[in-house]
Design a protein around this motif. Structure first.
Motif, PDB file in Angstrom:
ATOM      1  N   ALA A 194     134.586  59.005  78.849  1.00 24.80           N
ATOM      2  CA  ALA A 194     135.975  58.945  79.315  1.00 24.80           C
ATOM      3  C   ALA A 194     136.120  59.581  80.699  1.00 24.80           C
ATOM      4  O   ALA A 194     136.804  59.044  81.566  1.00 24.80           O
ATOM      5  CB  ALA A 194     136.899  59.641  78.317  1.00 24.80           C
ATOM      6  N   GLU A 195     135.461  60.716  80.911  1.00 29.53           N
ATOM      7  CA  GLU A 195     135.547  61.372  82.218  1.00 29.53           C
ATOM      8  C   GLU A 195     134.841  60.549  83.289  1.00 29.53           C
ATOM      9  O   GLU A 195     135.302  60.467  84.422  1.00 29.53           O
ATOM     10  CB  GLU A 195     134.949  62.773  82.146  1.00 29.53           C
ATOM     11  N   ARG A 196     133.719  59.948  82.948  1.00 31.36           N
ATOM     12  CA  ARG A 196     132.998  59.106  83.900  1.00 31.36           C
ATOM     13  C   ARG A 196     133.841  57.895  84.273  1.00 31.36           C
ATOM     14  O   ARG A 196     133.922  57.508  85.443  1.00 31.36           O
ATOM     15  CB  ARG A 196     131.654  58.667  83.331  1.00 31.36           C
ATOM     16  N   ARG A 197     134.517  57.288  83.295  1.00 28.91           N
ATOM     17  CA  ARG A 197     135.383  56.134  83.587  1.00 28.91           C
ATOM     18  C   ARG A 197     136.544  56.537  84.491  1.00 28.91           C
ATOM     19  O   ARG A 197     136.919  55.795  85.400  1.00 28.91           O
ATOM     20  CB  ARG A 197     135.898  55.511  82.285  1.00 28.91           C
ATOM     21  N   HIS A 198     137.105  57.723  84.256  1.00 30.00           N
ATOM     22  CA  HIS A 198     138.180  58.225  85.116  1.00 30.00           C
ATOM     23  C   HIS A 198     137.669  58.408  86.545  1.00 30.00           C
ATOM     24  O   HIS A 198     138.327  57.998  87.504  1.00 30.00           O
ATOM     25  CB  HIS A 198     138.719  59.552  84.570  1.00 30.00           C
TER      26      HIS A 198
END
Length: 67
Positions: free
Chosen positions: A32-36
């Motif tokens: 999720a953080e990488r996608r953000h």
């Protein structure tokens, strides 16, 4: 936007690339953080491309996540 606001936002977009850029390829960050981070980086690249602004130098001022 005024010329000053465009200049300030261009500097901001370059800072986004410096900070979030290394996170895109990090194996440490959860999905999720990488996608953000990827979303922020793609947006910053788009804005800089629209303005024909140079992206930041890849090795200058880079911030990398801690392992």
């Amino acid at each position: 936007m005024t010329p000053e606001e465009i200049t300030a936002d261009t500097l901001y977009q370059r800072a986004v690339l410096r900070v979030y850029g290394p996170w895109v390829t990090s194996e440490i960050l959860p999905g999720a953080e990488r996608r953000h981070a990827m979303s922020r980086v793609q947006h910053a690249r788009l804005i800089l491309a629209i303005r024909n602004a140079e992206p930041p130098h890849p090795n200058r001022g880079a911030v990398r996540p801690n392992p």
